[in-house]
Design an enzyme around this catalytic site. Sequence first.
Site, PDB file in Angstrom:
ATOM      1  N   GLU A 353       3.876  13.539  -1.027  1.00 51.41           N
ATOM      2  CA  GLU A 353       3.593  12.750  -2.234  1.00 51.41           C
ATOM      3  C   GLU A 353       3.866  13.599  -3.480  1.00 51.41           C
ATOM      4  O   GLU A 353       4.159  13.087  -4.544  1.00 51.41           O
ATOM      5  CB  GLU A 353       2.137  12.249  -2.216  1.00 51.41           C
ATOM      6  CG  GLU A 353       1.941  11.011  -3.083  1.00 51.41           C
ATOM      7  CD  GLU A 353       0.554  10.384  -2.955  1.00 51.41           C
ATOM      8  OE1 GLU A 353      -0.426  11.000  -3.392  1.00 51.41           O
ATOM      9  OE2 GLU A 353       0.452   9.271  -2.416  1.00 51.41           O
ATOM     10  N   HIS A 384       4.031  19.886  24.494  1.00 49.62           N
ATOM     11  CA  HIS A 384       4.265  18.945  25.590  1.00 49.62           C
ATOM     12  C   HIS A 384       4.784  17.605  25.075  1.00 49.62           C
ATOM     13  O   HIS A 384       4.671  16.587  25.771  1.00 49.62           O
ATOM     14  CB  HIS A 384       2.973  18.763  26.395  1.00 49.62           C
ATOM     15  CG  HIS A 384       2.534  20.053  27.026  1.00 49.62           C
ATOM     16  ND1 HIS A 384       3.015  20.487  28.233  1.00 49.62           N
ATOM     17  CD2 HIS A 384       1.721  21.036  26.556  1.00 49.62           C
ATOM     18  CE1 HIS A 384       2.485  21.665  28.506  1.00 49.62           C
ATOM     19  NE2 HIS A 384       1.695  22.029  27.507  1.00 49.62           N
ATOM     20  N   LYS A 512       2.802  -1.316  -3.794  1.00 51.12           N
ATOM     21  CA  LYS A 512       1.492  -1.862  -4.194  1.00 51.12           C
ATOM     22  C   LYS A 512       1.674  -3.135  -5.015  1.00 51.12           C
ATOM     23  O   LYS A 512       0.985  -4.135  -4.815  1.00 51.12           O
ATOM     24  CB  LYS A 512       0.746  -0.846  -5.072  1.00 51.12           C
ATOM     25  CG  LYS A 512       0.124   0.305  -4.339  1.00 51.12           C
ATOM     26  CD  LYS A 512      -0.766   1.073  -5.315  1.00 51.12           C
ATOM     27  CE  LYS A 512      -1.096   2.451  -4.802  1.00 51.12           C
ATOM     28  NZ  LYS A 512      -1.783   3.276  -5.787  1.00 51.12           N
TER      29      LYS A 512
HETATM   30  O1  F6P Z   1      -1.274   5.247  -3.422  1.00 50.04           O
HETATM   31  C1  F6P Z   1      -1.312   6.619  -3.544  1.00 50.04           C
HETATM   32  C2  F6P Z   1      -2.610   7.093  -4.116  1.00 50.04           C
HETATM   33  O2  F6P Z   1      -2.638   6.843  -5.470  1.00 50.04           O
HETATM   34  C3  F6P Z   1      -2.822   8.559  -3.834  1.00 50.04           C
HETATM   35  O3  F6P Z   1      -2.190   9.384  -4.719  1.00 50.04           O
HETATM   36  C4  F6P Z   1      -4.304   8.643  -3.857  1.00 50.04           C
HETATM   37  O4  F6P Z   1      -4.778   9.810  -3.247  1.00 50.04           O
HETATM   38  C5  F6P Z   1      -4.664   7.388  -3.115  1.00 50.04           C
HETATM   39  O5  F6P Z   1      -3.707   6.436  -3.518  1.00 50.04           O
HETATM   40  C6  F6P Z   1      -6.048   6.865  -3.367  1.00 50.04           C
HETATM   41  O6  F6P Z   1      -6.264   6.578  -4.709  1.00 50.04           O
HETATM   42  P1  F6P Z   1      -7.722   6.317  -5.256  1.00 50.04           P
HETATM   43  O7  F6P Z   1      -8.528   7.541  -5.025  1.00 50.04           O
HETATM   44  O8  F6P Z   1      -7.551   6.011  -6.715  1.00 50.04           O
HETATM   45  O9  F6P Z   1      -8.292   5.145  -4.509  1.00 50.04           O
END
Ligand code: F6P
Length: 553
Positions: A353, A384, A512
């Site tokens: 990431e 394995h 998202k």
């Molecule tokens: O979708 C990625 C992300 O933004 C990560 O960088 C982060 O760790 C995770 O989602 C969770 O985000 P949050 O803590 O805001 O729920």
Amino acid sequence: MSELTQSKAWLALLKHYDEIKLVHMRELFDQSDNRFARYSLQLNDILYDYSKNRINDETVELLLQLANDVELPLWIEKMFSGEPINHTEHRAVLHTALRDQRDQPLIVDGIDILPEIREERKRVKQLAEKIRTRKWRGATNQAITDVVNIGIGGSHLGPLMVTEALRPHTLHDLNMHFVSNVDENHINDTLEYLNPETTFFIIASKTFTTQDTMVNAETARQWYINKLGSEECIERHFSAVTSNVTLAKDFGIAENNIFKIWDWVGGRYSLWSSIGLSIVIAIGAEQFDELLAGAYEVDQHFRHAPLEKNIPVLMALLGIWYNNFFEAQSMAVLPYDQHLHRFPAYLQQADMESNGKYVDRQGHEVDYTTGPVVFGEIGIAGQHAFFQLLHQGTKMVPADILAPVYDFRCIVKHHRALMSNVFAQTEALMRGKTEQEVYQELKAEGLDEIQIKQLMPYKVFLGNRPTSTLLFDTLDAKTLGSIIALYEHKIFVQGVIWNINSFDQWGVELGKQLAKNIAHELNDEKLVKSHDCSTNGLINHYKRQRSKKTCKK
Ligand code: F6P
């Protein structure tokens, strides 16, 4: 052409690569008896052996030159001093401040951030201590027996990995659970055997808007209300860790149970913050302090050691060497300590990431490759499963091996078997097995010349496969803190060299966004045609099949 690929050091490395690419590590070891001494470093309880890599002094010199050319020391200072190096989000990057043990102010936007960090940590420890000592009582005056951390990504992987790694230091009568997947199986399988009267939830989300976490949090709250028949005592059973206090309050969490994190802590770098609440509950305040202390020692090392003796810098440079010159696409992380079984998953987020980016700091597409595909597994299990490819596949997969000198219970029989594999694998990957060695071996087994000839190609190992080994005394909290910080800084150094911002994650947004729209489309049975024909086809098949069954809301 980018500045990086036109730089003197890069061009020199390209030329040097041509000279060294066919050199076998066997030759390098034969040439020098002190290769191990030359290419290994010790930092407290951690020995870093990088001698089984396809390098010589010139390689190291040129890679260090590259680090100097991109002004790495300056970038290190920028990060530690709180400059807004996460430029796309206008944020400082200060997970190091969370473990800073000095008595000096650290000013960000005109404010010394250290007192607030320490105050928040005090609150975390107080709550954790109450739960651990059974002083925290639920709605029906019972002590807590189960803690459920609901979060995902950085709000999940770090706490889970650390809690598992330090399992021997956890309380036996306090069970920790980690729920991340929005698939109802995860939360429901977890809640199935829990008693709401003795369960405590942590809703861990920096933004408090992440869909997966919020859906799970809502299910948990509903489960609690359904079982206990009232919303009244929710504050005895729910807490939140977030930078969005307003949303946490709206969710119904009492202000006293909300723990803050700051926008200068990246999710994947946040286990040191209040996001570590589950860790503190699991291992206690003292052990958590040890974790921080271990990371702080590495911070000091990273900030002050000369580049040529700087472990995270060397780890990063070796990664660049394989990624950009040998064109390796991946790297394997192979812990031989069972308690590190979630470390590969944790590192995948931390690395991929951070450095999975094709646009540089100036907004241009890069003309070199950046972050590798990181994968891994407990080393013995990997042996394995996928080690065949590491030994005889057509791809070069540089690997990091992590192993303890003592395991927790110090049982000789198991540990000897374990460690014999560690040493054997790094040796086998480096040396391989020549035709001559195979011939002698098969001859000794009694095979005739024809049989030997037939089997020969399959039994030869080319070797020359790079590994680096982190051999640590034992996996205690301090050492774990150090190991994590080594990797965090390695990732940072690579981002600096690749001229990318390792601290944003725009690449996760598109999915998202689309999911949000599609979630609306899934509300009814109407067939969709707003997407490409594959996506439409999948959604519509799903709707048709789904309509045949009555499901709960
Ligand atoms: O979708 C990625 C992300 O933004 C990560 O960088 C982060 O760790 C995770 O989602 C969770 O985000 P949050 O803590 O805001 O729920």
